[in-house]
Design an enzyme around this catalytic site. Structure first.
Site, PDB file in Angstrom:
ATOM      1  N   HIS A 192    -102.636   6.493  45.615  1.00 15.58           N
ATOM      2  CA  HIS A 192    -101.259   6.380  45.137  1.00 15.58           C
ATOM      3  C   HIS A 192    -100.270   7.019  46.097  1.00 15.58           C
ATOM      4  CE1 HIS A 192    -102.363   5.313  40.782  1.00 15.58           C
ATOM      5  NE2 HIS A 192    -101.976   4.269  41.462  1.00 15.58           N
ATOM      6  N   GLU A 430    -113.523 -20.828  46.179  1.00 11.30           N
ATOM      7  CA  GLU A 430    -114.009 -19.764  47.049  1.00 11.30           C
ATOM      8  C   GLU A 430    -115.504 -19.886  47.326  1.00 11.30           C
ATOM      9  OE1 GLU A 430    -113.059 -15.931  45.327  1.00 11.30           O
ATOM     10  OE2 GLU A 430    -113.445 -16.610  43.290  1.00 11.30           O
ATOM     11  N   ASP A 454    -113.847 -14.739  49.837  1.00  6.97           N
ATOM     12  CA  ASP A 454    -115.201 -15.135  49.461  1.00  6.97           C
ATOM     13  C   ASP A 454    -115.637 -16.420  50.152  1.00  6.97           C
ATOM     14  OD1 ASP A 454    -116.341 -13.148  47.781  1.00  6.97           O
ATOM     15  OD2 ASP A 454    -114.813 -13.636  46.287  1.00  6.97           O
ATOM     16  N   CYS A 501    -104.765 -17.534  48.102  1.00  8.29           N
ATOM     17  CA  CYS A 501    -104.541 -16.127  47.751  1.00  8.29           C
ATOM     18  C   CYS A 501    -105.493 -15.194  48.493  1.00  8.29           C
ATOM     19  CB  CYS A 501    -104.641 -15.928  46.243  1.00  8.29           C
ATOM     20  SG  CYS A 501    -106.257 -16.352  45.595  1.00  8.29           S
TER      21      CYS A 501
END
Ligand code: PEP
Ligand code: MG
Length: 578
Positions: A192, A430, A454, A501
């Site tokens: 973070h 994928e 993938d 994506c």
């Protein structure tokens, strides 16, 4: 010294070393009659901590320019201060073990940290850092130590903070102060603190081992957040070359930022939709900040990773709804949980010999139908509030898509009152098998999204996490480009949109190939958007089409990559090398 480039940018200034490593915790056994007093001390320190984190939130809000959106991480810390596990747990520990507040808190933090670590999940063990940040703040308050790095000596001249570790709250307060950059010994790209630094535009290098052993406060330091390098006591030549690099970066960055509100449009006027990939609901704000036109991939499995039991429908619904509302009216593509292989909640972690070829993603969902249907119901319920798409991971062929859609129909019937046309159903492509039957899948899906991460792994037989074969892992392989082409053709024939994506969509040099092949929508990490956008704005579709047909006829990855790189080299100035 080398570390992880956590947030881009260059800074040159004197260092300010902050010791964050050791907090000496007094261990005192107490009498029953002291219990109340210790409990009160704890609660006072918690209240004090809350005020401090709230101040950090305010600093972000006051900084304006959308920085307030990044306060979500700190809001999560505030929640932790109200959390039963940490605070109530410590109160109980004081009463039961008859020990002082500091000792009880330290033991509780260790216990919670251990619990998260035992889940054996990289993502979660990073989140256990947040417990540590919050707990240490309370500890420092209990002990009357200085809690804020900037408070201690009020540095007024520009400086670079060097520390073993920094919390997101400490990072957030840098927006208002004279801190130009920072470097830490601990931390990873997805911590973070790193996310906060990126959001605030503070150059940072993290994970620099033994950094604090090598310098003293006041030493001149260069932070290169682009390449993950910290240079201690640089000579004049280095200072000169990095000053130039910093100026080049500043110029490019200004240009990048100015593209934020500009459309991703080619020089001949064709719009390309740039969407974001997110893993956490809070990242929706980050996506908007980087000018995303929607969420093209929400990896919902991250919600499941830290839980001993699968999340209930209500909790899922509330989380999905928050993302939907944050993004509305922009589209959100929820990918149903891709659990299995490297992403398994704790106990369920796979004992399969080849987990990547095992019971993961859609296979896992169809095997655990109750859990899967719960997620589908939660997702469907959000459709009233925005533009909802649901996408399935690792579909290998039509029968899996049909089984999944049948389950979705059951969920729809149970939820009721859903406009079936309002929810778009997508298939991730994928697997090589999905590429070869893309024409069949296209008849029964509303859209495709290509997951190159993938697809490359499975078509080139390269474990995506294996360093030994990483040199072979490339989207420029002719077989990958041909696969992409087949999927696009299948989508065009069936008149359904095809997006991408996988990480290949975030590579600047891939952009002209993809646009030239026909992509009009791409999804990537928020920080990649300005770079890809800037690239897209530098060429025309006609030029891109020429490039695409040229590379599709080429024989090797290297040839293709070189051609793509030289195509963008003259147009977008994206090279910051010193
Ligand atoms: C992909 O495989 O390209 C993808 C986008 O999904 P993930 O990286 O989550 O497997
Ligand atoms: Mg994938």
């Amino acid at each position: 010294m080398r570390g992880i480039p956590a947030s881009p940018g260059i800074a040159i200034a004197r260092s300010r070393v902050v010791d964050r490593r050791h907090i000496r915790v007094p261990r005192i056994r107490i009498e029953q009659s002291d219990v109340e007093h210790e409990r009160e001390r704890l609660m006072e320190a918690v209240t004090e901590s809350r005020v401090q984190v709230e101040t950090a939130v305010r600093a972000l809000l006051d900084a304006g320019g959308g920085q307030g959106d990044h306060s979500l991480i700190l809001q999560a810390h505030l929640l932790m201060l109200d959390d039963k596990l940490l605070v109530d747990g410590t109160l109980e520990m004081i009463s039961e073990k008859l020990i002082n507040a500091e000792w009880a808190l330290q033991r509780k933090m260790e216990e919670v940290g251990q619990m998260l670590a035992n889940l054996g999940d990289e993502y979660l063990s990073e989140r256990s850092q947040d417990v540590e940040f919050v707990g240490n703040r309370v500890l420092r308050n209990l002990l009357g130590h200085v809690t804020e790095i900037l408070e201690s000596e009020e540095p007024t001249s520009p400086c670079i903070v060097i520390s073993s570790n920094l919390s997101p709250a400490e990072t957030a307060q840098m927006v208002a102060g004279p801190v130009l950059a920072f470097a830490t010994e601990e931390g990873t790209l997805t911590s973070h603190t790193a996310i906060m630094a990126q959001a605030l535009g503070i150059p940072a290098v993290v994970g620099v081992e033994r950094l604090t052993d090598h310098l003293e406060g006041g030493d001149l330091v260069i932070i290169d957040g682009l390449d993950g390098i910290v240079i201690i006591r640089p000579d004049d030549t280095l200072i000169k070359s990095y000053t130039e690099k910093a100026a080049r970066y500043a110029e490019v960055e200004t240009r990048m930022r100015s593209t934020r509100d500009q459309p991703a449009v080619t020089t001949d006027g064709v719009d390309i939709q740039l969407m974001c990939n997110i893993e956490l609901p809070g990242e929706a704000a980050l996506a908007l900040d980087f000018g995303a036109e929607g969420i093209g991939l929400y990896r919902t499995e991250f919600l499941f990773l830290d839980k001993a039991a699968p999340l209930g429908e209500e909790e899922q619904y509330r989380t999905y709804l928050a993302v939907m509302k944050a993004m509305a009216p922009r589209p959100v593509v929820f990918r149903t949980f891709d659990l299995g292989a490297d992403k398994m909640p704790g106990e369920l972690r796979s004992r399969e010999k080849n987990p990547a070829l095992g019971l993961r993603a859609i296979r896992y969902g169809l095997r655990n139908r109750t859990m899967f249907k719960t997620q589908l119901r939660a997702l469907l319920r959000t459709s009233k509030y925005g533009d909802l798409s649901i996408m399935f991971p690792m579909i290998s062929g039509l029968s899996e898509l049909r089984q999944t859609k049948a389950l979705l129909d059951e969920a729809r019937a149970e939820v009721g009152n859903i406009n079936p046309d309002a929810v778009k159903i997508g298939c991730m492509i994928e697997l090589p098998s999905a590429v070869f039957v893309a024409d069949l899948l296209a008849r029964e899906a509303d859209f495709f999204s290509i997951g190159t991460n993938d697809l490359i792994q499975y078509s080139l037989a390269i474990d995506r996490g294996n360093d030994h074969v990483a040199y072979l892992y490339t989207p420029y392989h002719p077989s990958v480009l041909r696969s992409i082409k087949m999927v696009l053709d299948a989508g065009n024939n069936a008149d359904i949109p095809v997006s991408m994506c996988g990480s290949a969509a975030a590579q600047c040099a891939m952009a002209p190939i993809l646009v030239g092949m026909g992509f009009r929508s791409l999804s990537m990490s928020p920080t990649s958007i300005p770079f890809v956008k800037s690239t897209i704005r530098s060429f025309s579709v006609t030029e891109a089409q020429d490039l695409a047909s040229q590379v599709l006829a080429m024989e090797t990855s290297a040839e293709i990559e070189d051609t793509a790189r030289s195509f963008i080299a003259d147009r977008a100035e994206l090279d910051f090398s010193a």
